[in-house]
Scaffold this motif. Structure first.
Motif, mmCIF file in Angstrom:
data_model
loop_
_atom_site.group_PDB
_atom_site.id
_atom_site.type_symbol
_atom_site.label_atom_id
_atom_site.label_comp_id
_atom_site.label_asym_id
_atom_site.label_seq_id
_atom_site.Cartn_x
_atom_site.Cartn_y
_atom_site.Cartn_z
ATOM 1 N N GLN A 37 -39.031 -32.814 0.084
ATOM 2 C CA GLN A 37 -38.284 -34.059 -0.112
ATOM 3 C C GLN A 37 -36.801 -33.721 -0.163
ATOM 4 N N LEU A 38 -35.963 -34.678 0.135
ATOM 5 C CA LEU A 38 -34.522 -34.430 0.136
ATOM 6 C C LEU A 38 -34.008 -34.002 -1.226
ATOM 7 N N SER A 39 -34.599 -34.487 -2.286
ATOM 8 C CA SER A 39 -34.142 -34.126 -3.630
ATOM 9 C C SER A 39 -34.558 -32.714 -4.032
ATOM 10 N N GLU A 40 -35.533 -32.126 -3.345
ATOM 11 C CA GLU A 40 -36.003 -30.782 -3.681
ATOM 12 C C GLU A 40 -35.181 -29.674 -3.025
ATOM 13 N N ILE A 41 -34.346 -30.007 -2.058
ATOM 14 C CA ILE A 41 -33.534 -29.006 -1.374
ATOM 15 C C ILE A 41 -32.257 -28.809 -2.176
ATOM 16 N N THR A 42 -31.918 -27.548 -2.447
ATOM 17 C CA THR A 42 -30.767 -27.261 -3.300
ATOM 18 C C THR A 42 -29.447 -27.541 -2.574
ATOM 19 N N ASP A 43 -28.390 -27.615 -3.368
ATOM 20 C CA ASP A 43 -27.072 -27.892 -2.806
ATOM 21 C C ASP A 43 -26.582 -26.764 -1.907
ATOM 22 N N LEU A 44 -26.908 -25.524 -2.243
ATOM 23 C CA LEU A 44 -26.463 -24.398 -1.417
ATOM 24 C C LEU A 44 -27.042 -24.461 -0.010
ATOM 25 N N VAL A 45 -28.242 -24.978 0.124
ATOM 26 C CA VAL A 45 -28.823 -25.129 1.459
ATOM 27 C C VAL A 45 -28.113 -26.255 2.203
ATOM 28 N N TRP A 46 -27.787 -27.335 1.509
ATOM 29 C CA TRP A 46 -27.126 -28.472 2.157
ATOM 30 C C TRP A 46 -25.696 -28.162 2.577
ATOM 31 N N PHE A 47 -25.058 -27.197 1.944
ATOM 32 C CA PHE A 47 -23.662 -26.887 2.277
ATOM 33 C C PHE A 47 -23.531 -26.069 3.557
ATOM 34 N N PHE A 48 -24.635 -25.618 4.146
ATOM 35 C CA PHE A 48 -24.660 -24.876 5.416
ATOM 36 C C PHE A 48 -23.848 -23.585 5.364
ATOM 37 N N HIS A 49 -23.811 -22.900 4.228
ATOM 38 C CA HIS A 49 -23.056 -21.645 4.131
ATOM 39 C C HIS A 49 -23.544 -20.622 5.143
ATOM 40 N N GLY A 50 -24.820 -20.439 5.238
ATOM 41 C CA GLY A 50 -25.353 -19.433 6.138
ATOM 42 C C GLY A 50 -25.255 -19.825 7.595
ATOM 43 N N ILE A 51 -25.449 -21.113 7.876
ATOM 44 C CA ILE A 51 -25.413 -21.560 9.265
ATOM 45 C C ILE A 51 -23.987 -21.527 9.795
ATOM 46 N N LEU A 52 -23.062 -22.067 9.045
ATOM 47 C CA LEU A 52 -21.675 -22.097 9.519
ATOM 48 C C LEU A 52 -20.957 -20.774 9.296
ATOM 49 N N GLY A 53 -20.996 -20.265 8.080
ATOM 50 C CA GLY A 53 -20.220 -19.073 7.748
ATOM 51 C C GLY A 53 -20.760 -17.804 8.362
ATOM 52 N N ALA A 54 -22.049 -17.562 8.208
ATOM 53 C CA ALA A 54 -22.614 -16.317 8.715
ATOM 54 C C ALA A 54 -23.070 -16.432 10.158
#
Length: 95
Positions: A37-54
């Motif tokens: 569910q959307l509420s079960e996904i943490t904020d760090l996953v939603w911020f796309f750190h790994g997708i954009l940054g790495a």
């Protein structure tokens, strides 16, 4: 080894690492193959750190390093310095 060959090797190695970072961070949305569910996904996953940054920001310096490592450009200091600047920018954005 001249700087052109070194930057070319680093650029070639950086592509699969960036793709692995993108794929592994996309898999965070589907732990154990389940759709959360959307509420079960943490904020760090939603911020796309790994997708954009790495991932995406690591592909940019890889292109620059491959361009600096062209044939017969051992003295291409400007291209290598741009590679270093792009790598530092990617490092700064991923942390």
């Amino acid at each position: 080894m001249c700087t052109g060959k070194c930057s070319r090797c680093i650029g070639i190695i950086l592509f699969p690492l960036a793709l692995c970072a993108i794929v592994s961070n996309i898999l965070l949305y589907f732990p154990n193959g389940q759709v959360l569910q959307l509420s079960e996904i943490t904020d760090l996953v939603w911020f796309f750190h790994g997708i954009l940054g790495a991932g995406i920001l690591a592909i940019l310096p890889a292109f620059m390093m491959l361009g600096a490592g062209g044939a017969g450009c051992c003295a291409n200091r400007c291209g290598v310095s741009r590679c270093v600047e792009m790598a530092l920018q990617g490092l700064h954005n991923s942390s």
